[in-house]
Design an enzyme around this catalytic site. Structure first.
Site, PDB file in Angstrom:
ATOM      1  CB  VAL A  72      32.806   8.730 -24.328  1.00  0.00           C
ATOM      2  CG1 VAL A  72      33.043   9.014 -25.895  1.00  0.00           C
ATOM      3  CG2 VAL A  72      30.932   9.349 -23.335  1.00  0.00           C
ATOM      4  CB  ALA A 117      37.121   3.747 -23.884  1.00  0.00           C
ATOM      5  CE  LYS A 118      40.009   9.458 -18.498  1.00  0.00           C
ATOM      6  NZ  LYS A 118      41.816   9.251 -18.679  1.00  0.00           N
ATOM      7  N   GLY A 119      35.723   7.299 -18.753  1.00  0.00           N
ATOM      8  CA  GLY A 119      34.562   6.771 -18.042  1.00  0.00           C
ATOM      9  C   GLY A 119      34.093   7.886 -17.057  1.00  0.00           C
TER      10      GLY A 119
END
Ligand code: GLU
Length: 429
Positions: A72, A117-119
């Site tokens: 995201v 962001a982050k995953g």
């Protein structure tokens, strides 16, 4: 080593709140204080991009297992998006969305030119072989090849990932694009463009901001006591560096339980034990195992450092916290429902987006070094990171005084104000 009685209290009931809702409720309060107009509010609230991929991986038994992976990108107004990748069985999209937004606010609080962001991948890396994790990491990288990029979106480690996974990610991205691209990811091993000081950076930032807060509260570190929840990268470094400053670490915990020593835990010894025992404290004898690990949060100490997972301090246990200062090493350890209880008790909180921002700050230094093709000394890294942490702390503290608001909301105010102002200059279609 002398070990005395374990601190005992009834176990709190810990419900997991939705971290996205927790994030949004603080965002809303800060937006109100800033008088954010509706258009800007709507822009900053929504994630720019949400990518969901299915990752087929051949497991060691020859069978193909399909994992679900996310990335995201919350916002890129301040720069390329930045944020870690989490491997955990509890990963879910709302959590990744909240963590991505927190990265936007975190980078803005410390004033580094990144968006957020982050995953994450839903998986249990503790039950997977290194080969399975490598194939999953490479497949995820390939699936995200149009999302990641050294000037687009730059991943880093988070829960369940570390330098090893970042090396595979860098290698896969580089091969796919036909050029070695170290700046596509941070938290890499030192030999391949990692930065000195990155491993301890988050824990160091926790220590630096804890000291800054103690100073405001008139607390002498050499007379202070602390409990640290979580003994992974962040918790163990925070505990070690705080104890080096003279703080007595009375309790630490990991997935195996919480350990208490009235006279203070020898943190170096505990870290050595953990390293020799599969990364866990099971059977550690330098302290006594507490009956209930959650009781660590309620311990009679001056400083509490939650450095494990989200939503551990909730409306169900907040009123029983005895610490005068909470320094959030983890992302989102306090649910929004606990905020008012903590504020009423007069506990100072150094919030996650400030306290744990030392990690992304040194990630930024790693990226700058990769782009420069030049290596900084450890002293350069720590001096600059400490200065950034102290400046950010003072700015948030001054904002909390100016508006008479808690430090958490003040951190959101500082962050949202910066992103909103930049957005105004950049404009919209
Ligand atoms: N995962 C870390 C965090 O939550 C580090 C992110 C980064 O270095 O990009 O802050």
């Amino acid at each position: 080593m002398a070990v005395t009685t374990v601190y005992k209290e009834p176990a709190p009931i810990v419900d997991r709140e939705n971290p996205l809702e927790s994030m949004m409720s603080r965002f809303n309060i800060a937006a109100d204080i800033l008088g954010l107009d509706e258009q800007t509010y709507n822009v900053l609230k929504a994630a720019d991009k949400q990518v969901i991929v299915s990752i087929p991986v051949t497991m060691d038994d020859g069978k193909v297992q399909v994992f679900e992976g996310y990335r995201v990108v919350h916002n890129t107004i301040l720069g390329p998006s930045k944020g870690g990748i989490r491997y955990d069985k509890n990963v879910h999209l709302d959590e990744v969305k909240a963590l991505a937004a927190w990265m936007t606010w975190k980078c803005a609080v410390v004033d580094i030119p990144y968006g957020g962001a982050k995953g994450g991948i839903i998986c249990d890396p503790t039950t997977m072989s290194p080969g399975e994790i490598e194939r999953m990491t490479r497949a995820y990288t390939l699936a995200m090849k149009d999302v990641f990029g050294p000037d687009r979106d730059i991943p880093a480690p988070d829960m369940g990932t570390g330098p090893r996974e970042m090396a595979w990610l860098m290698d896969e991205f580089s091969k796919t694009n036909g050029m070695t691209t170290p700046a596509v990811v941070t938290g890499k091993p030192l030999v391949m463009g990692g930065s000195l000081g990155r491993t301890e950076a988050t824990g160091r930032g926790v220590m630096v901001s804890a000291l800054a807060a103690m100073k405001k509260l008139g607390m002498d570190p050499t007379k202070a006591t602390a409990a640290v929840q979580g003994f992974g990268n962040v918790g163990s470094w925070a505990a070690k560096l705080l104890s080096e400053q003279g703080v007595t670490i009375k309790a630490v915990s990991d997935v195996s339980g919480a350990y208490w020593n009235e006279n203070g835990i020898n943190v170096d010894e505990a870290i050595a034990y953990k390293n020799a025992h599969n990364g866990r404290l099971d059977g550690y004898t330098g302290a006594q195992l507490m009956d209930n690990a959650d009781d660590l949060l309620l311990a009679d100490v001056d400083v509490l450092v939650p450095a494990a997972v989200e939503d551990v301090i909730t409306e169900h246990n907040a009123d029983r916290i005895k610490a005068k200062l909470i320094v959030e090493g983890a992302n989102g350890p306090t649910s929004a429902s606990a905020d008012s209880i903590i504020n009423e008790k007069g506990i100072m909180v150094v919030p996650d987006i400030l306290a744990n921002s030392g990690g992304v700050t040194v990630s930024y230094f790693e990226w700058v070094q990769n782009k420069q093709g030049f290596k900084w000394t450890e002293q350069m890294v720590t001096e600059r990171a400490d200065r950034i942490m102290n400046d950010a702390f003072e700015k948030v503290y001054a904002t909390s005084q100016k508006y008479n608001i808690p430090m958490r909301i003040a951190a959101y105010v500082v962050a949202i104000d910066k992103v909103a102002q930049t957005y105004k200059f950049r404009g919209a279609y």
